[in-house]
Design a protein around this motif. Structure first.
Motif, short mmCIF file in Angstrom:
data_model
loop_
_atom_site.label_atom_id
_atom_site.label_comp_id
_atom_site.label_asym_id
_atom_site.label_seq_id
_atom_site.Cartn_x
_atom_site.Cartn_y
_atom_site.Cartn_z
N SER A 48 52.78 16.26 95.96
CA SER A 48 51.41 16.77 95.84
C SER A 48 50.54 16.37 97.02
CB SER A 48 50.77 16.25 94.54
OG SER A 48 50.78 14.84 94.51
N LYS A 49 51.14 15.65 97.97
CA LYS A 49 50.35 15.16 99.10
C LYS A 49 50.97 15.61 100.41
CE LYS A 49 49.55 11.04 96.26
NZ LYS A 49 50.64 11.31 95.30
N HIS A 50 51.85 14.80 100.99
CA HIS A 50 52.36 15.05 102.34
C HIS A 50 53.22 16.30 102.44
CE1 HIS A 50 50.69 11.20 103.20
NE2 HIS A 50 51.53 10.56 102.41
N VAL A 51 53.90 16.67 101.36
CA VAL A 51 54.70 17.90 101.42
C VAL A 51 53.78 19.11 101.51
CG1 VAL A 51 56.29 19.38 100.13
CG2 VAL A 51 56.71 16.91 100.24
N LEU A 52 52.69 19.10 100.77
CA LEU A 52 51.78 20.25 100.79
C LEU A 52 51.05 20.39 102.12
CD1 LEU A 52 50.18 20.27 97.23
CD2 LEU A 52 52.29 21.33 98.04
N THR A 53 50.77 19.27 102.78
CA THR A 53 50.07 19.35 104.06
C THR A 53 51.02 19.58 105.22
OG1 THR A 53 50.18 16.92 104.28
CG2 THR A 53 48.20 17.85 103.26
N GLY A 54 52.33 19.62 104.94
CA GLY A 54 53.30 19.89 105.99
C GLY A 54 53.74 18.67 106.78
N ALA A 134 57.92 22.99 97.61
CA ALA A 134 58.27 23.80 98.78
C ALA A 134 57.65 25.18 98.68
CB ALA A 134 59.80 23.90 98.90
N ALA A 135 57.67 25.78 97.48
CA ALA A 135 57.08 27.12 97.30
C ALA A 135 55.57 27.08 97.48
CB ALA A 135 57.44 27.66 95.91
N LEU A 136 54.92 26.05 96.93
CA LEU A 136 53.47 25.95 97.06
C LEU A 136 53.09 25.68 98.51
CD1 LEU A 136 50.64 25.84 95.94
CD2 LEU A 136 51.08 23.50 95.15
N ALA A 137 53.84 24.83 99.21
CA ALA A 137 53.55 24.57 100.62
C ALA A 137 53.66 25.84 101.45
CB ALA A 137 54.50 23.49 101.16
N ALA A 141 50.70 27.60 103.57
CA ALA A 141 50.88 27.85 105.00
C ALA A 141 50.47 29.26 105.39
CB ALA A 141 52.33 27.59 105.40
N ALA A 142 50.46 30.17 104.41
CA ALA A 142 50.03 31.55 104.66
C ALA A 142 48.51 31.68 104.72
CB ALA A 142 50.60 32.47 103.58
N GLU A 158 44.94 15.68 93.35
CA GLU A 158 45.72 15.44 94.56
C GLU A 158 46.00 16.74 95.31
OE1 GLU A 158 48.04 11.44 92.91
OE2 GLU A 158 49.17 13.28 93.26
N VAL A 159 46.30 17.80 94.56
CA VAL A 159 46.53 19.09 95.21
C VAL A 159 45.26 19.58 95.88
CG1 VAL A 159 47.14 21.51 94.81
CG2 VAL A 159 48.45 19.70 93.68
N ALA A 160 44.13 19.45 95.19
CA ALA A 160 42.85 19.87 95.78
C ALA A 160 42.56 19.08 97.06
CB ALA A 160 41.72 19.68 94.78
N SER A 161 42.86 17.79 97.05
CA SER A 161 42.65 16.97 98.24
C SER A 161 43.52 17.46 99.40
CB SER A 161 42.97 15.51 97.92
OG SER A 161 42.84 14.69 99.04
N SER A 162 44.78 17.76 99.12
CA SER A 162 45.68 18.26 100.17
C SER A 162 45.21 19.60 100.71
CB SER A 162 47.10 18.39 99.62
OG SER A 162 47.61 17.13 99.22
N ILE A 163 44.71 20.46 99.83
CA ILE A 163 44.25 21.77 100.26
C ILE A 163 43.01 21.65 101.16
CG2 ILE A 163 43.20 23.92 99.42
CD1 ILE A 163 45.13 23.67 97.00
N ARG A 164 42.11 20.74 100.81
CA ARG A 164 40.95 20.54 101.66
C ARG A 164 41.36 19.93 103.01
NH1 ARG A 164 37.99 23.21 102.50
NH2 ARG A 164 36.33 21.80 103.19
N ALA A 165 42.40 19.10 103.01
CA ALA A 165 42.90 18.54 104.27
C ALA A 165 43.42 19.63 105.19
CB ALA A 165 43.99 17.51 104.00
#
Length: 427
Positions: A48-54, A134-137, A141-142, A158-165
């Motif tokens: 929910s953190k580093h994977v989502l931000t790439g 992986a699918a959400l990331a 990315a799109a 946590e997801v919202a935080s990653s998205i704002r990042a």
């Protein structure tokens, strides 16, 4: 027991640590780990953190030690049933795995959006496993125009935080009056709400989504609120909690439901009459056990540390017997990282009737809150103040008077207030 066959149902964190503890404890027999995913056990917190931000690839989250474990792996095939009388685990592909002992560590899955046709819309995601991340990331990315998150619990935050990042606009909708209200109450939830909004989140507390709308081509385009409002979104993350993976135990005679598999203090699974099965044990998210620090109240914990400790405890009970293992009494602990905050907790806040800020100050973003019930200390939550937390472990274990520590350096005068947790009926 040091030989024979032990099957671990669930190639999870709890399953892996249980298996490792079995080998460390001298088990020399056949050890089989069964997992419904094609992957060997992996670490979930980065999903929910580093994977989502790439920053980290989903495939790089495999847990250490997996490659050195002396065990057989049956991956990509879920457990489908249990023959208790015949002592065999039944797999979805028709395989029958006989066992002398069974450790159930099948964990939990994300609670889906309740309308199945809407949940199938392209762009609607849940987040629990590696493939989900992986699918959400890939979807993030799109660069969607707006992301909508349904649920302001820990995963939603946590997801919202990653998205704002990532610099993407995000709206968070939750029926509770504040983020994390069910876990921490409205007092700390109010602090979190301010942090989220200051980070650019469009927060909608006290709101409910009635339905999701597709664009005619099978892709989500909007959410309709119960009050008649509409939120346009190109991507939706459903973060409505988890459901324990117990459906495969139907008909087994064990006491199991969406809330978990009941077990005793030695991690032995209980049948529907409350009797322990001497050959079947449970650990991790799926296990619902009586916690001695909370009056023997049955609890099921989705905590990383609990999965590690309970897996090892179950292994000892399997090898040396329940008396030698004793009652499992690990103090619940969890952590979350979001919006520049490191949140750590000891104990269970449920049923608290008071909370007090005993160190630091929320206005500085660095503080520690203690929860009490009927004049006794039951939990503590640190925000960017983890160094203070260990001092509260003993008071929580001992049920010390609330608040337990006063008059120290950097301590305000405690002013206990109701924590604003949901009532047992509402929960």
């Amino acid at each position: 027991m040091r030989d024979g066959t032990i099957v671990v149902a669930g190639a999870s964190l709890a399953g892996l640590h249980g298996a490792e503890a079995l080998r460390r404890g001298g088990f020399a027999g056949r050890l089989i780990l069964v997992g419904d995913e094609p992957h060997r056990p992996y670490d979930r917190p980065p999903l929910s953190k580093h994977v989502l931000t790439g920053e980290v690839d989903a495939g790089a989250t495999t847990l250490p030690g997996v490659g050195t474990l002396d065990a057989e792996w049956r991956l990509g095939v879920p457990a489908a049933g249990l023959d208790r009388a015949g002592r065999a685990l039944l797999l979805a592909d028709g395989t029958r795995l006989p066992f002398d002992r069974l450790l159930i560590a099948t964990g939990a899955r994300a609670r889906p959006w309740p309308q199945a046709d809407e949940a199938r819309l392209s762009g609607v995601h849940t987040l629990r496993g590696r493939d989900d991340a992986a699918a959400l990331a890939a979807g993030l990315a799109a660069r969607p125009g707006r992301v909508l998150i349904l649920g302001a619990g820990f995963i939603g935050g946590e997801v919202a935080s990653s998205i704002r990042a990532l610099g993407l606009p995000v709206t968070v909708v939750d029926p509770e009056p504040a983020p994390l209200a069910r876990a921490l109450g409205r007092v700390l939830g109010g602090f979190m709400a301010g942090r989220m909004e200051a980070s650019g989140v469009d927060l909608r507390p006290g709101a409910r989504v009635a339905r999701l709308e597709g664009d005619g081509a099978g892709r989500v385009r909007a959410a309709h609120l119960a009050d008649g409002g509409t939120i346009e979104a190109d991507l939706v993350v459903v973060a409505l909690g988890a459901v324990r993976n117990t459906a495969w135990l139907a008909g087994s005679g064990l006491s199991a439901d969406e809330g978990g598999l009941s077990c005793d203090g030695a991690c032995r699974a209980l049948d529907e009459a409350g009797r322990p099965d001497e050959a079947i044990f449970a650990a991790g998210d799926v296990a619902r056990f009586p916690h001695p620090l909370y009056g023997g109240r049955p609890v099921a914990l989705e905590h990383w540390g609990n999965a590690v400790a309970q897996g090892a405890h179950a292994a000892r009970a399997m090898l040396d017997g329940p008396e030698a293992a004793g009652a499992y009494a690990e103090l619940p602990a969890f952590w979350s990282s979001q919006f520049g905050l490191n949140i750590k907790s000891l104990g269970l806040t449920e049923e608290a009737d008071a909370v007090a800020i005993v160190q630091g100050d929320p206005r500085t973003g660095r503080f520690l809150a203690v929860y009490g019930r009927e004049g006794r200390t039951i939990a503590a939550v640190a925000v960017n103040a983890g160094r203070w937390l260990p001092a509260y472990e003993a008071p929580i274990r001992d049920g010390a008077p609330f608040p337990p520590i006063t008059g120290g350096a950097d301590q305000p005068s405690p002013a206990p207030v109701p924590p604003g947790l949901p009532s047992a009926q509402a929960a």
